[in-house]
Design an enzyme around this catalytic site. Sequence first.
Site, PDB file in Angstrom:
ATOM      1  N   GLY A   1       0.805  -1.212   0.000  1.00  3.95           N
ATOM      2  CA  GLY A   1       0.000   0.000   0.000  1.00  3.95           C
ATOM      3  C   GLY A   1       0.840   1.266   0.000  1.00  3.95           C
ATOM      4  N   SER A   2       0.363   2.272   0.711  1.00  7.88           N
ATOM      5  CA  SER A   2       0.927   3.627   0.600  1.00  7.88           C
ATOM      6  C   SER A   2       2.327   3.797   1.157  1.00  7.88           C
ATOM      7  CB  SER A   2      -0.009   4.635   1.278  1.00  7.88           C
ATOM      8  OG  SER A   2      -1.227   4.717   0.569  1.00  7.88           O
TER       9      SER A   2
END
Length: 586
Positions: free
Chosen positions: A303-304
């Site tokens: 993810g981020s």
Amino acid sequence: MWRKRAIFIGVFFICMLVVLLARLVQIQLVETEHFTKHNINLVEASVKQRSQEMVLDNGRGGFLDRNGESLTQQTKTVLILFPFLKNMEWDSRKIADIIGTTEYTLTKTIAEAKEPVVLGGSKPVELSAKQMTDINNLKIPGVFAVNKKFRVQNELAEQLLGITGQNEAELEIRYPDKKLSYDTLIGLTGLEKSFDEFLLPDGESKLVYHVDATGGPLFGTNVKYVEPGNPFYPVNIKTTIDKELQEVAEELVDKHNIKKGGLVLLDIETNSVAAMVSRPIIDKNPYETDGINNFMLKQQIVGSVFKTVVAAAAIDNKLNNDDAIYNCSQKINGDPDPVYQHGMLNFTNSFAVSCNNTFATIAKELKDIDKNILEDYAKKLSLTTTTGWEGTIFHSSDFKQIQDEEKGRVFLSEDAKKDKNYVALTGIGQNEVRVTPIAVANMMATIARGGEKQAVRVASEIEYKNGSTLVKFDQKKLDGETISPYTAQELQKLLREVVENKEGTGRWFQDLPYEVAGKSGTAETGIYKGEEQLHNKWFAGYFPYDKPKYALVAVNLEVFADEGGVNPLFADMVKAVYDHEESHAQ
């Protein structure tokens, strides 16, 4: 005719006699310790057939924490009772008085025993040094107070350290030139596997008592102590784990109900693992195999957190201009975002709030500069290579401390690098991006050190039994390019902004005893439970910000979107490290 037949029969019997004699020579003289392909020790087997024994130490090496405390073995002073005691008069009352128990307890222990037993069994009665001396001074045959090694219950860092077992086929493949008994324990996973050649036993330490076919004394009641003749073995592997930090890390992971996931804590100065926890635990049920995996060494959707890589590439390619404004109330496809309505933000604030649209857009711009750029920067930050210490020791030119570590990846195909939609998803750490938690921790340590990229150590040295050093594992740089000090400095500011910004995804860490810098991540896994998709939740960072000492990654894998956040775990671990440092500074 009868004469020829007699000669033939005579020759036949002579040949058979020669064969039998040859076999006898083979068994008695030639292959006494390595009989058949199983390498059966006939001498030991013969002794076992006519003896009873209590193994005090199986001879396999163990693991120590960075301060020299054992992580896998515990030596306890215990009472050993031999079964022939039930057939003789002995002063059980004196023994009972010394250890503070009853005669009934002692006699019951040996009543049905066919082999030597430890008083207390799996929960042995531990004796003091004085009790040990008093018991042994009585010189009662078959009664011994001795130091015996036990495997530690509720073992710390169990997936990292690994498990052992008997595997004859693997033993033969791994050590074709060594004469080892088929029942020799070998390392099957973790550091037990990596350091297996050093940990192999040189022999057992044991008490031996000779018996006849009925179990009665063969040579009276004389019990012998047998041990290997080599004073340097078994060796111990001195790990970099801090036992106190490991204990609290395990407690916190369980307290915060991490069913699948865990944490990695790196000492930045030495780039070594101070603590590593993986869940689920190793289950004794053979059908439950997830616990064998160390998920801190396995590829995960990140993810981020991957936006840190995109930010590094953006900084070097002048795309971090805060004059550029991005719509952070939109999804990456241009649709309104029903969850996040951050409005128009610049690069720095976009990183702080983890705006997907900003980094999807920048990733596409980077693709137009160089389709390989995201892979290149992921490699510079050691996300797509293994991070564990590798090098030459003795005859091994490619020794790896962490054999189970997987490499990360950014793309699976060349076509994906050219597709702007795939690239946009890659820019926010989705699509085909996979990295390991240990690599993410190493990335944070690299940034904190100003771009200096080092291999991760989990062991500092191999020690002989007497404590002297057999092998020392010095710190070493990781091969390949790294980010510049300037880029690292800019990333440090961005990671700190995540915490300092009033809307930053790390704002929960503003009141911690250490100033933290880091990056959050919530990744869609594509795995569904019912109708709801499961997510991986991350926070990765380092502290203290001004004088970095530790890098920490906390991850909770495959949880629902509205549960399983890792911020409380990360925060509590930072507090625990602070308390640990303060207590040791006094």
